[in-house]
Design a protein around this motif. Sequence first.
Motif, short mmCIF file in Angstrom:
data_model
loop_
_atom_site.label_atom_id
_atom_site.label_comp_id
_atom_site.label_asym_id
_atom_site.label_seq_id
_atom_site.Cartn_x
_atom_site.Cartn_y
_atom_site.Cartn_z
N LEU A 77 22.09 4.84 95.87
CA LEU A 77 23.13 4.88 96.90
C LEU A 77 24.31 3.99 96.53
CD1 LEU A 77 23.56 6.28 99.57
CD2 LEU A 77 22.72 4.25 100.71
N VAL A 78 24.01 2.82 95.91
CA VAL A 78 25.11 1.91 95.59
C VAL A 78 26.10 2.51 94.61
CG1 VAL A 78 24.13 -0.33 96.10
CG2 VAL A 78 23.49 0.83 94.00
N ARG A 79 25.68 3.50 93.85
CA ARG A 79 26.58 4.08 92.86
C ARG A 79 27.53 5.10 93.48
NH1 ARG A 79 23.67 4.11 87.39
NH2 ARG A 79 22.27 2.35 87.69
N THR A 136 18.54 1.07 96.95
CA THR A 136 18.91 -0.02 96.02
C THR A 136 19.50 0.50 94.73
OG1 THR A 136 16.53 -0.32 96.27
CG2 THR A 136 17.84 -2.28 96.12
N HIS A 137 19.06 1.65 94.26
CA HIS A 137 19.47 2.03 92.91
C HIS A 137 20.41 3.22 92.84
CE1 HIS A 137 16.65 -0.87 91.52
NE2 HIS A 137 15.66 -0.27 92.14
#
Lengths: 338, 759
Positions: free
Chosen positions: A290-292, A287-288
């Motif tokens: 990997l999305v970046r 959620t925090h």
Amino acid sequence: MGRGCAIALALVLFFLAIAIGEDDRVSDLLRRQAGSKDGIIELDDTGIRHLAASANRPYALLVFFDAHHLRERSGLKLDELRGEFSLLARSYIKNNAGGSGESKIFFCALEFQRAQASFAMFGVNALPHARFLAPGSGPLNASESMMELNDMVRSAEGMAAYVESKIRHKVGAIDRPPLVSRNQLLLVAAAAIVAAPYVLKKLLIEGKDTPFHNSKLWCVGALLVYFFSVAGGMHNIIRKMPLFMPDRNDPSKIVAFYQGSGMQLGAEGFAVGFLYTVVGLVVAFITHVLVRIKNKTTHRAILLVGMGVCFLAVRWVVALDHWKTGYEIHGYLPRGWL
Amino acid sequence: MERGKKIGSTGVGGGALVSGSGKRAFGTVLAALILCLIGIMAFSIRLFSVIKYESVIHEFDPYFNYRVTKYLTKAGIYEFWNWFDDRTWYPLGRVIGGTVYPGLTITAGTMWWILNAFNIPLSVETVCVFTAPIFSSFAAWATYLLTSEVKGRGAGLTAAALLAMVPSYISRSVAGSYDNEAVAIFALIFTFYLYVKTLNTGSLFYATLNALAYFYMVCSWGGYTFIINLIPMHVLLCIVTGRYSSRLYIAYAPLVILGTLLAALVPVVGFNAVMTSEHFASFLVFVIIHVAALAHYIKRVLSPKQYSTAVSFVITFGMYEPAALIAILAAMVAASPTKGWSGRSLSLLDPTYASKYIPIIASVSEHQPPTWPSYFMDINVLAFLVPAGIIACFLPLSDSSSFVVLYLVTSVYFSGVMVRLMLVLAPAACVLSGIALSEAFAVLTRSIKYQDLSEASLLAAVDSTATLNSTNENEASVKEVKDKAPKRGKKKTVEKEVEKKRKRLLGLPMEASAVGILLLIIMGSFYVVHCVWAAAEAYSAPSIVLTSQTPDGGLHVFDDFREAYAWLNHNTGEDDKVASWWDYGYQTTAMANRTVIVDNNTWNNTHIATVGTAMSSPERQAWEIFQSLDVKYVFVIFGGLVGYPSDDINKFLWMVRIGGGVFPHIREPDYLRDGHYRIDSQATPTMLNCLMYKLSYYRFAEADGKGYDRVRRTEIGKKYFKLNYFEEVFTTQHWMVRIYKLKPPRNLVSAVKSKKRFL
């Protein structure tokens, strides 16, 4: 008349002699007690025979059976028990000094190497072991009353309750030395006072870069506490559970998982605690973090692995729980669906 | 992150392209609807006990609470406050008004009164049975408020849904479980909500409400000490990590003053609120926060250089007073024998304390440290999600999110020491899991939703949500931004925001996200199945009515307890005294309405030991003891015929131990053969002749021919014997309760006659 007087005189002298003999032994015991460091009188075969054999001794003896060569075996906890025993002895001596209970009971220890005959005489073939010799009881044998060193009587308080029930005399408060001694406490206090200005200055003036301000540290700390608790870490500490246990049927194997919900082994708890924690960590990573990342292939690969890990971890815990507790968790689907 | 949350909450509220205010209104309505459904679910999942059994009060303590409530509704609040109960602890009695936490009874009493005022004629018992489920709904709503205050509405709804059915909480709040925890958990969560709300708004209004909520909590449960230690800890943490603000001051200072004053009003707490160590932390932090406030004020007044000099000066010369203060405090605490802490609190600080020094605390099963399956049983998949919630709270860390993390960390540690504190952990686990689940859903659904959007439309979407954002409900983050960011040009800020959002809008691949959502849904479904199963199978038995499966699949009901209490109620005199082991005291006074010698409020050990001694003595001595206590009837619980394991014979060694603790002629070894407790032919004569054995097994051999005890799985040692001082007056259907009457004292007529002759 004269003969009567002579007999009476002889009897008086006889009892006086016995009494003086007793007195000798009591004063001898008191002297040895005062001389010992931990309030316990170390005895050997001759000593115990001399002190305990007579039929009308006025004092009771509580004998602790000790063996230096078994001290290393941690399972027996001889060291710990001996410590508690000495705590009991010192507290009793301190609380009853000069009072009526002063020479009512003496605390002795027999070491195996020096008192093998006594061990045989009392029929002691397993340690830990302790015997109570009531005052005035006759020849020594294996039937003297035994103090059960079970869970309740492992602490000095438990032993004190036993002694009180036997001699009908108050042991008094157990004087347990605090974990940290006075000097250590003072040292810590002094260190705190010396360090305080520095810490306060850091916090109040700079107020940014101390470890206190590092939220990552707090985060890791919180996660560690969580891991430790759900792993049943406190259970392991309070119950003093070992990490593994040898298999009863086959001692060469070890058991890491214990079946039955009331108890757990150390390694088992940490394994499951790890599984509990790792799922949350993976979810948080996805959620925090990997999305970046921008690369789609990385996304796919990591997601696949992550979800696989989560799925397996949850399934594993469910299966383990089912095996351990034997609960049959089921849904309540309508009959028509089945 | 921020982005994820906002879209997550708009995801609940509907499509992102609807106009701002309409969408918000729709979201609010939908959220309200969901909350209603959550409330209904929280209530109805707790009704299994009523459906499977019937609408009865459960277990032991709830019967006492029920009796007190009945008295309250009948006699009124003033009478209740001054109530001296002479029906228990005969002949001592008990001051009820000053020794109970009155929150639960007053709550249920008020509910009953309101219902009656509206001409809804429910019985007091019905109100009591359903108090816990009703308050579970309230607790779920309070969780929504707390969580949405921390991380937005989406997380709030998720957390509320999770709390509505978390097994740990269900175990204490099924219908009929009328105990303090039923209302206390709601009070706990609501107090925390108001604290966080005050922290976010800095409003004195909420601070006052917070003190009132704390007062309600103090009225309800001894666990209030958790609040009055947790909040100071959080305040201290905030000060130490440089997060002091005026909002923090307003959230804390009024709570300590008002809260302590209010707490001292509750009779059972009284001066403990200022005199026991459990409360000292709050006063210490009260001093510290004032020092911090002063330091901040001075910092604002002086220039940085002057300030630094001042601090150095104060630290160099002013350290002595605080040092002296701390030394005095330490000496005061050290002077009291338990260092001013109660045994239970000490066993939380030093977990090995209870097992070493207080066997009576260590022996209670709910004070045991839990193993890992307990967590799986009680919070289930939440245990997997909490770490993600912790991390989410740190990204970014705000005052409110740090509070939630602190709440979790302390409660998870305490639950590791004592399994009953799992109840306090459950709300924290729900809040953090709610945050984790909602954020995961937000990321995954967003990835699917914005998958095919072009860069331009993406930016447009970002723009619209950015405008939305400025009026978003989450005041916390807005406040934080206000607090921290120096005032810059508005345009520049918006540009920067948009840039930031655009970067964060980057999602994950669609198909992987879909699988992720599917997995999360499976996990959620598993949680639901587990919770329903736990509510239906594990936590709903009232223990006053027992059932068992018959071989042909039917249900057999054992209703012996109520049968016996009803018999006592109808067949004995109004003022007769009934003796039994203390476990059944509350039930006897509540259901049979007879005076008892001891009950579950084990305040007088000597009295309990007297009853224990009587049960462990031979018949004659026991008769004398009971006679001296004016007892007319004695009953024992016996499970040997039907195999009910928690009967008096199994508890008997405790009676011996407790009796022997006060009366040394009762010695445990006399009842044991070679250290083993047995009732067969190998049993000791003392055991076979004691009153408990005789009352349990009297005429037992006649019942089944062999005298085979199905609990101990053995034939009993002594089968045929007569009772000389007691007569059997009633035995229930399954022999589970056996009631005996004391025979009257031997007729003295002949003795008197012979005396006269001498005169």
